[in-house]
Motif scaffolding. Structure first.
Motif, PDB file in Angstrom:
ATOM      1  N   MET A   1       0.856  -1.189   0.000  1.00 25.57           N
ATOM      2  CA  MET A   1       0.000   0.000   0.000  1.00 25.57           C
ATOM      3  C   MET A   1       0.890   1.236   0.000  1.00 25.57           C
ATOM      4  O   MET A   1       1.857   1.330   0.752  1.00 25.57           O
ATOM      5  CB  MET A   1      -0.899   0.004   1.227  1.00 25.57           C
ATOM      6  N   SER A   2       0.586   2.174  -0.899  1.00 28.10           N
ATOM      7  CA  SER A   2       1.397   3.371  -1.007  1.00 28.10           C
ATOM      8  C   SER A   2       1.213   4.246   0.226  1.00 28.10           C
ATOM      9  O   SER A   2       0.144   4.297   0.832  1.00 28.10           O
ATOM     10  CB  SER A   2       1.006   4.158  -2.263  1.00 28.10           C
ATOM     11  N   ARG A   3       2.268   4.964   0.591  1.00 24.25           N
ATOM     12  CA  ARG A   3       2.232   5.844   1.758  1.00 24.25           C
ATOM     13  C   ARG A   3       2.594   7.257   1.318  1.00 24.25           C
ATOM     14  O   ARG A   3       3.309   7.446   0.344  1.00 24.25           O
ATOM     15  CB  ARG A   3       3.230   5.357   2.825  1.00 24.25           C
ATOM     16  N   PRO A   4       2.122   8.269   2.028  1.00 22.50           N
ATOM     17  CA  PRO A   4       2.508   9.648   1.704  1.00 22.50           C
ATOM     18  C   PRO A   4       4.014   9.808   1.765  1.00 22.50           C
ATOM     19  O   PRO A   4       4.697   9.180   2.587  1.00 22.50           O
ATOM     20  CB  PRO A   4       1.792  10.472   2.786  1.00 22.50           C
ATOM     21  N   VAL A   5       4.537  10.686   0.911  1.00 24.58           N
ATOM     22  CA  VAL A   5       5.983  10.849   0.855  1.00 24.58           C
ATOM     23  C   VAL A   5       6.539  11.316   2.195  1.00 24.58           C
ATOM     24  O   VAL A   5       7.631  10.912   2.608  1.00 24.58           O
ATOM     25  CB  VAL A   5       6.360  11.819  -0.284  1.00 24.58           C
ATOM     26  N   GLY A   6       5.790  12.169   2.897  1.00 24.26           N
ATOM     27  CA  GLY A   6       6.281  12.649   4.188  1.00 24.26           C
ATOM     28  C   GLY A   6       6.462  11.527   5.193  1.00 24.26           C
ATOM     29  O   GLY A   6       7.425  11.507   5.961  1.00 24.26           O
ATOM     30  N   GLU A   7       5.534  10.579   5.189  1.00 23.78           N
ATOM     31  CA  GLU A   7       5.646   9.443   6.102  1.00 23.78           C
ATOM     32  C   GLU A   7       6.849   8.581   5.753  1.00 23.78           C
ATOM     33  O   GLU A   7       7.556   8.092   6.646  1.00 23.78           O
ATOM     34  CB  GLU A   7       4.365   8.603   6.054  1.00 23.78           C
ATOM     35  N   LEU A   8       7.099   8.395   4.451  1.00 29.06           N
ATOM     36  CA  LEU A   8       8.262   7.613   4.034  1.00 29.06           C
ATOM     37  C   LEU A   8       9.559   8.305   4.457  1.00 29.06           C
ATOM     38  O   LEU A   8      10.500   7.649   4.924  1.00 29.06           O
ATOM     39  CB  LEU A   8       8.248   7.402   2.521  1.00 29.06           C
ATOM     40  N   VAL A   9       9.619   9.607   4.278  1.00 31.33           N
ATOM     41  CA  VAL A   9      10.812  10.350   4.691  1.00 31.33           C
ATOM     42  C   VAL A   9      11.039  10.198   6.188  1.00 31.33           C
ATOM     43  O   VAL A   9      12.175   9.949   6.649  1.00 31.33           O
ATOM     44  CB  VAL A   9      10.673  11.839   4.310  1.00 31.33           C
ATOM     45  N   ARG A  10       9.970  10.331   6.972  1.00 26.60           N
ATOM     46  CA  ARG A  10      10.118  10.202   8.427  1.00 26.60           C
ATOM     47  C   ARG A  10      10.596   8.813   8.810  1.00 26.60           C
ATOM     48  O   ARG A  10      11.488   8.670   9.669  1.00 26.60           O
ATOM     49  CB  ARG A  10       8.783  10.507   9.116  1.00 26.60           C
ATOM     50  N   ARG A  11      10.024   7.780   8.166  1.00 20.88           N
ATOM     51  CA  ARG A  11      10.419   6.413   8.508  1.00 20.88           C
ATOM     52  C   ARG A  11      11.891   6.170   8.178  1.00 20.88           C
ATOM     53  O   ARG A  11      12.611   5.546   8.968  1.00 20.88           O
ATOM     54  CB  ARG A  11       9.529   5.417   7.776  1.00 20.88           C
ATOM     55  N   TRP A  12      12.317   6.640   7.003  1.00 18.64           N
ATOM     56  CA  TRP A  12      13.722   6.453   6.652  1.00 18.64           C
ATOM     57  C   TRP A  12      14.626   7.279   7.558  1.00 18.64           C
ATOM     58  O   TRP A  12      15.718   6.835   7.924  1.00 18.64           O
ATOM     59  CB  TRP A  12      13.949   6.814   5.191  1.00 18.64           C
ATOM     60  N   GLU A  38       7.218  16.283   6.373  1.00 17.85           N
ATOM     61  CA  GLU A  38       6.921  14.985   6.975  1.00 17.85           C
ATOM     62  C   GLU A  38       5.450  14.870   7.372  1.00 17.85           C
ATOM     63  O   GLU A  38       4.880  13.774   7.313  1.00 17.85           O
ATOM     64  CB  GLU A  38       7.824  14.746   8.190  1.00 17.85           C
ATOM     65  N   THR A  39       4.860  15.963   7.787  1.00 14.15           N
ATOM     66  CA  THR A  39       3.459  15.915   8.214  1.00 14.15           C
ATOM     67  C   THR A  39       2.483  16.127   7.065  1.00 14.15           C
ATOM     68  O   THR A  39       1.270  15.997   7.247  1.00 14.15           O
ATOM     69  CB  THR A  39       3.190  16.976   9.296  1.00 14.15           C
ATOM     70  N   GLY A  40       3.004  16.449   5.888  1.00 11.04           N
ATOM     71  CA  GLY A  40       2.140  16.648   4.739  1.00 11.04           C
ATOM     72  C   GLY A  40       1.607  18.059   4.607  1.00 11.04           C
ATOM     73  O   GLY A  40       0.797  18.339   3.713  1.00 11.04           O
ATOM     74  N   ARG A  41       2.048  18.983   5.441  1.00 16.30           N
ATOM     75  CA  ARG A  41       1.584  20.370   5.354  1.00 16.30           C
ATOM     76  C   ARG A  41       2.198  21.083   4.154  1.00 16.30           C
ATOM     77  O   ARG A  41       1.664  22.077   3.671  1.00 16.30           O
ATOM     78  CB  ARG A  41       1.908  21.118   6.643  1.00 16.30           C
ATOM     79  N   SER A  42       3.347  20.574   3.689  1.00 13.25           N
ATOM     80  CA  SER A  42       3.993  21.105   2.493  1.00 13.25           C
ATOM     81  C   SER A  42       4.267  19.959   1.529  1.00 13.25           C
ATOM     82  O   SER A  42       4.563  18.835   1.965  1.00 13.25           O
ATOM     83  CB  SER A  42       5.311  21.806   2.827  1.00 13.25           C
ATOM     84  N   ARG A  43       4.179  20.248   0.226  1.00 16.20           N
ATOM     85  CA  ARG A  43       4.464  19.242  -0.796  1.00 16.20           C
ATOM     86  C   ARG A  43       5.868  19.493  -1.343  1.00 16.20           C
ATOM     87  O   ARG A  43       6.157  20.596  -1.812  1.00 16.20           O
ATOM     88  CB  ARG A  43       3.447  19.314  -1.931  1.00 16.20           C
ATOM     89  N   PRO A  44       6.751  18.493  -1.272  1.00 17.29           N
ATOM     90  CA  PRO A  44       8.122  18.724  -1.728  1.00 17.29           C
ATOM     91  C   PRO A  44       8.207  18.799  -3.246  1.00 17.29           C
ATOM     92  O   PRO A  44       7.438  18.159  -3.964  1.00 17.29           O
ATOM     93  CB  PRO A  44       8.863  17.497  -1.194  1.00 17.29           C
ATOM     94  N   SER A  45       9.146  19.573  -3.739  1.00 18.65           N
ATOM     95  CA  SER A  45       9.433  19.585  -5.164  1.00 18.65           C
ATOM     96  C   SER A  45      10.189  18.309  -5.528  1.00 18.65           C
ATOM     97  O   SER A  45      10.670  17.577  -4.655  1.00 18.65           O
ATOM     98  CB  SER A  45      10.278  20.807  -5.522  1.00 18.65           C
ATOM     99  N   ARG A  46      10.292  18.059  -6.806  1.00 19.02           N
ATOM    100  CA  ARG A  46      11.046  16.887  -7.270  1.00 19.02           C
ATOM    101  C   ARG A  46      12.498  16.966  -6.805  1.00 19.02           C
ATOM    102  O   ARG A  46      13.055  15.974  -6.319  1.00 19.02           O
ATOM    103  CB  ARG A  46      10.978  16.816  -8.796  1.00 19.02           C
ATOM    104  N   ASP A  47      13.102  18.146  -6.934  1.00 17.53           N
ATOM    105  CA  ASP A  47      14.495  18.301  -6.503  1.00 17.53           C
ATOM    106  C   ASP A  47      14.635  18.074  -5.003  1.00 17.53           C
ATOM    107  O   ASP A  47      15.635  17.507  -4.545  1.00 17.53           O
ATOM    108  CB  ASP A  47      15.003  19.696  -6.866  1.00 17.53           C
ATOM    109  N   MET A  48      13.652  18.509  -4.223  1.00 19.30           N
ATOM    110  CA  MET A  48      13.719  18.314  -2.778  1.00 19.30           C
ATOM    111  C   MET A  48      13.635  16.831  -2.417  1.00 19.30           C
ATOM    112  O   MET A  48      14.339  16.355  -1.523  1.00 19.30           O
ATOM    113  CB  MET A  48      12.601  19.093  -2.088  1.00 19.30           C
TER     114      MET A  48
END
Length: 269
Positions: A1-12, A38-48
């Motif tokens: 199951m896919s997870r939000p990018v912020g959650e993946l960043v926090r886990r790593w 990490e909390t999803g309040r901001s959406r990262p750019s591709r470069d970020m």
């Protein structure tokens, strides 16, 4: 199951043992910005996303997964090794393996399955149960299984601990979790007491492998491709063994000279 990018960043980040401050400092962003990502309040750019992936020391496959979770296309190709475009890679691997003879060498993928090997691999396969030599041969399973190399490894407790720590535990590779549990469950019988070190000039733990009436001492080295841009290439590793003493070197040379021609169990180069 896919997870939000912020959650993946926090886990790593937590898996790598970084605080938000530590990762933010490495990536040269504010702690507040990282917290918002990490909390999803901001959406990262591709470069970020790519910057965070690099500073989290993620493999190319995991960096692609971060990009997908953020809604971007993968940055790195994932090419099967048997397609025409990968011929230069296959040729390079074969040259390395052949050039390493008469000493054993093998190429493994991210799950430690043997992709290619040279003629020296016969030394490891000798006496192993046939099912352990069915493709894909798993190098860790072959080394630690009671019907594999285990009975012939004179310093098995130390070698097993090194294999599990360096090859599995430190990689934090999710796909190896099931294999890790299997390896931990292997019976090792009556383990000998660790042999005391008599030569304190040793800088690495050798593999002490019994072969008929002799005991071989081998030093393992692992090499990977520099600056790969393909997931498959990045996950390949060449595991090569060198003699730790003159007697081992001479025996391996004599075995190579006397060995009949033919394909090795793991797929010769």
């Amino acid at each position: 199951m896919s997870r939000p990018v912020g959650e993946l960043v926090r886990r790593w980040r937590e898996r790598r043992g970084y605080s938000q401050l530590a990762l933010a400092s490495r990536a040269e962003i504010s702690t507040r910005h990282l917290s918002f990502l990490e909390t999803g309040r901001s959406r990262p750019s591709r470069d970020m996303v790519l910057r965070l992936g690099r500073h989290l020391d993620l493999a190319l496959r995991e960096q692609n997964q971060l990009l997908l979770a953020a809604g971007y296309a993968p940055a790195y190709t994932d090419s099967p090794l048997d397609i025409a475009e990968m011929l230069p890679v296959r040729d390079a691997l074969r040259q390395i393996l052949t050039g390493h003879e008469p000493f054993p060498a093998l190429v493994v993928d991210r799950n430690w399955n043997v992709v290619l090997s040279n003629s020296g691999f016969r030394l490891f396969a000798e006496g192993a149960a046939p099912e352990l030599l069915q493709p894909p041969v798993n190098a860790l399973r072959l080394a630690l299984h009671p019907e594999g190399m285990q009975p012939r490894i004179a310093n098995f407790p130390e070698w097993r601990d090194q294999l599990l720590q360096r090859r599995v535990e430190l990689t934090a590779e999710p796909g190896l979790t099931e294999l890790y549990r299997e390896l931990l469950g292997y019976s090792s019988g009556d383990e000998p007491d660790p042999r005391p070190r008599t030569d304190h000039t040793d800088l690495t733990l050798p593999l002490r492998l019994r072969y008929r009436d002799a005991e071989l001492s081998l030093i393992c080295t692992i090499a990977t491709f520099g600056m790969p841009l393909d997931v498959t290439v990045a996950e390949l590793a060449v595991e090569a063994f060198l003699p730790a003493d003159e007697a081992t070197g001479e025996l391996l040379k004599s075995l190579h000279t006397a060995a009949p021609a033919g394909q090795d169990p793991a797929g010769a180069a």
